[in-house]
Design an enzyme around this catalytic site. Structure first.
Site, mmCIF file in Angstrom:
data_model
loop_
_atom_site.group_PDB
_atom_site.id
_atom_site.type_symbol
_atom_site.label_atom_id
_atom_site.label_comp_id
_atom_site.label_asym_id
_atom_site.label_seq_id
_atom_site.Cartn_x
_atom_site.Cartn_y
_atom_site.Cartn_z
ATOM 1 N N CYS A 1 -4.696 5.950 8.430
ATOM 2 C CA CYS A 1 -4.116 5.001 7.491
ATOM 3 C C CYS A 1 -3.159 4.111 8.278
ATOM 4 O O CYS A 1 -2.134 4.589 8.776
ATOM 5 C CB CYS A 1 -3.366 5.743 6.394
ATOM 6 N N GLY A 2 -3.497 2.847 8.413
ATOM 7 C CA GLY A 2 -2.709 1.938 9.244
ATOM 8 C C GLY A 2 -1.386 1.554 8.604
ATOM 9 O O GLY A 2 -0.344 1.547 9.272
ATOM 10 N N GLU B 1 -10.712 0.765 -1.694
ATOM 11 C CA GLU B 1 -10.616 1.908 -0.776
ATOM 12 C C GLU B 1 -11.333 3.150 -1.266
ATOM 13 O O GLU B 1 -11.265 3.503 -2.442
ATOM 14 C CB GLU B 1 -9.138 2.269 -0.548
ATOM 15 N N ARG B 2 -11.964 3.794 -0.309
ATOM 16 C CA ARG B 2 -12.479 5.145 -0.462
ATOM 17 C C ARG B 2 -11.347 6.070 -0.945
ATOM 18 O O ARG B 2 -10.248 6.023 -0.394
ATOM 19 C CB ARG B 2 -12.958 5.562 0.942
ATOM 20 N N ASN C 1 -11.581 5.735 10.446
ATOM 21 C CA ASN C 1 -12.077 5.848 9.068
ATOM 22 C C ASN C 1 -13.058 4.693 8.816
ATOM 23 O O ASN C 1 -13.046 3.688 9.528
ATOM 24 C CB ASN C 1 -10.907 5.912 8.047
ATOM 25 N N ASN D 1 0.923 -1.138 0.000
ATOM 26 C CA ASN D 1 0.000 0.000 0.000
ATOM 27 C C ASN D 1 0.968 1.193 0.000
ATOM 28 O O ASN D 1 1.638 1.447 1.002
ATOM 29 C CB ASN D 1 -0.845 -0.077 1.263
ATOM 30 N N CYS E 1 -5.025 -2.667 2.921
ATOM 31 C CA CYS E 1 -5.517 -1.518 3.691
ATOM 32 C C CYS E 1 -5.363 -1.873 5.163
ATOM 33 O O CYS E 1 -6.003 -2.810 5.660
ATOM 34 C CB CYS E 1 -6.983 -1.259 3.338
ATOM 35 N N GLY E 2 -4.472 -1.177 5.856
ATOM 36 C CA GLY E 2 -4.154 -1.524 7.244
ATOM 37 C C GLY E 2 -5.334 -1.373 8.178
ATOM 38 O O GLY E 2 -5.628 -2.271 8.983
ATOM 39 N N THR E 3 -6.022 -0.217 8.099
ATOM 40 C CA THR E 3 -7.204 -0.046 8.947
ATOM 41 C C THR E 3 -8.269 -1.058 8.556
ATOM 42 O O THR E 3 -9.014 -1.543 9.413
ATOM 43 C CB THR E 3 -7.761 1.388 8.858
HETATM 44 N N1 LIG Z 1 -4.762 2.349 3.180
HETATM 45 C C1 LIG Z 1 -5.051 2.906 4.464
HETATM 46 C C2 LIG Z 1 -6.389 3.478 4.666
HETATM 47 C C3 LIG Z 1 -6.661 4.669 3.807
HETATM 48 C C4 LIG Z 1 -8.036 5.111 4.115
HETATM 49 C C5 LIG Z 1 -8.722 5.829 3.054
HETATM 50 N N2 LIG Z 1 -8.905 5.144 1.814
HETATM 51 C C6 LIG Z 1 -9.993 6.436 3.600
HETATM 52 O O1 LIG Z 1 -10.571 5.974 4.587
HETATM 53 O O2 LIG Z 1 -10.353 7.438 2.999
HETATM 54 C C7 LIG Z 1 -4.681 1.965 5.583
HETATM 55 O O3 LIG Z 1 -3.688 1.269 5.451
HETATM 56 O O4 LIG Z 1 -5.318 1.963 6.637
#
Ligand SMILES: N[C@H](CCC[C@H](N)C(=O)O)C(=O)O
Length: 331
Positions: free
Chosen positions: A78-79, A221-222, A167, A12, A230-232
């Site tokens: 963003c995790g 992802e948004r 998020n 990511n 996506c970590g979160t």
């Molecule tokens: N890639 C990110 C999250 C990005 C979040 C984003 N897409 C949003 O909530 O707008 C992660 O590693 O957590």
């Protein structure tokens, strides 16, 4: 000269800019323009990225992280990005354990053992967690809380869980075959275009349960579209895993979450209104990039001097040892 870094957690990928090293900080509008241009998959730098991580000073924390998605929208958290910011600040300050201020909370981060030779590891706190419809937000779904629920407006059969960390995430446990199906893409597009259900958009994760404490997760992802990880999303999915599949997951137990870009570990803690999740994974710096500061203010990066760190080769050797290569190949 200003320095940009190209970094990733589970592939990511982001550009990281430390505003405190600049003579003049970029304005929010300048940062948004720069992020969109750098991140473009067609015309961006080094094949683009999923967004940009901005480091600033913060009162009471070692630094502040702001996350801008590839489309220029702001992300609350963003995790995967936080692990790379934690590594950057750890190297800058010599500290191994500290807090980083994010949009909603100051989060604990710490340096952990390498995942493999040349693959540094960091652990970050994911919180605060909320299931409230106002926190995501969501509406018009006939419910105030979505936990393991069929939502006919979205899909006739899938069972969804929605949680803000902070998020927004919408999660469904599916078969491996459905990870590469059309469904996740269609749902991700629909819920990130103007829609009555998730008016601010939502990250959509489909996860296959591979065994006890083991998932394979894929996220639309948004503000970005499909990402390698996506970590979160993997943290939120681990909480949903604990809540909805007690036969395979539990609080205070390590989970392994494979994804198209690699693997992370998660550990869900707390209870009731007070969950938090540990996210442990690689924090890789692939390139150091020198650009004149004046160019950055103008959203330009032509003439950038780029040096590879060599870490990507080590990372690729690491992921080649992971299972589920067939699942990834089929995506
Ligand atoms: N890639 C990110 C999250 C990005 C979040 C984003 N897409 C949003 O909530 O707008 C992660 O590693 O957590």
């Amino acid at each position: 000269m200003a320095e940009l870094r190209r970094v990733h957690g589970s592939e990511n990928t982001f550009f990281l800019l430390d505003q405190t090293t600049l003579e003049h900080q970029l304005s929010r509008a300048e940062l948004v323009t720069l992020t969109k241009r750098l991140s473009s998959r067609e015309t961006g730098l080094l094949g683009g990225a999923d967004g940009m991580l901005i480091v600033d000073d913060a009162a009471g924390a070692v630094g502040r992280m702001t996350v801008i998605n590839a489309d220029g929208s702001l992300a609350k958290m963003c995790g995967n990005g936080l692990r790379t910011v934690a590594r950057y600040l750890s190297e800058k300050t010599g500290q191994q354990q500290f807090t980083v201020q994010t949009e909603e909370a100051a989060l604990r981060v710490r340096h952990v053992a390498d995942f493999a030779a040349g693959v540094p590891g960091f652990s970050v706190e994911i919180s605060p967690v909320s299931f409230a419809s106002s926190a995501l937000p969501f509406a018009a779904l006939g419910t105030d809380k979505i936990v393991d629920q069929v939502l006919p407006a979205l899909d006739p059969a899938l069972r969804f869980t929605a949680v803000a960390v902070p998020n927004p995430h919408l999660i469904a446990f599916v078969s491996e075959a459905e990870l590469n199906g059309e469904k996740i893409g269609a749902l991700g597009k629909k819920l990130n275009a103007p829609n009555p259900y998730f008016p601010e958009g939502v990250n959509v994760t489909f996860a296959a349960i591979e065994g006890a404490h083991t998932l394979f997760a894929r996220t639309y992802e948004r503000g970005v579209g499909f990402t390698n990880a996506c970590g979160t999303g993997m943290a939120a999915t681990s909480l949903a895993f604990v809540l909805t599949h007690p036969e395979a997951a539990a609080l205070d137990q390590l989970n392994t979450v494979y994804n198209p870009g690699g693997v992370v570990q998660t550990n869900v803690h707390g209870s009731g209104a007070d969950y938090w999740i540990e996210l442990i994974g690689n924090a890789t710096t692939t390139h150091l990039i020198d650009v004149p500061e004046t160019a950055l203010h103008q959203g330009r990066f032509g003439g950038a001097q780029i040096a590879e760190t060599g870490e990507e080769a080590a990372y690729q050797r690491f992921v080649a040892t992971l299972p589920y290569r067939d699942v990834i190949a089929a995506i």
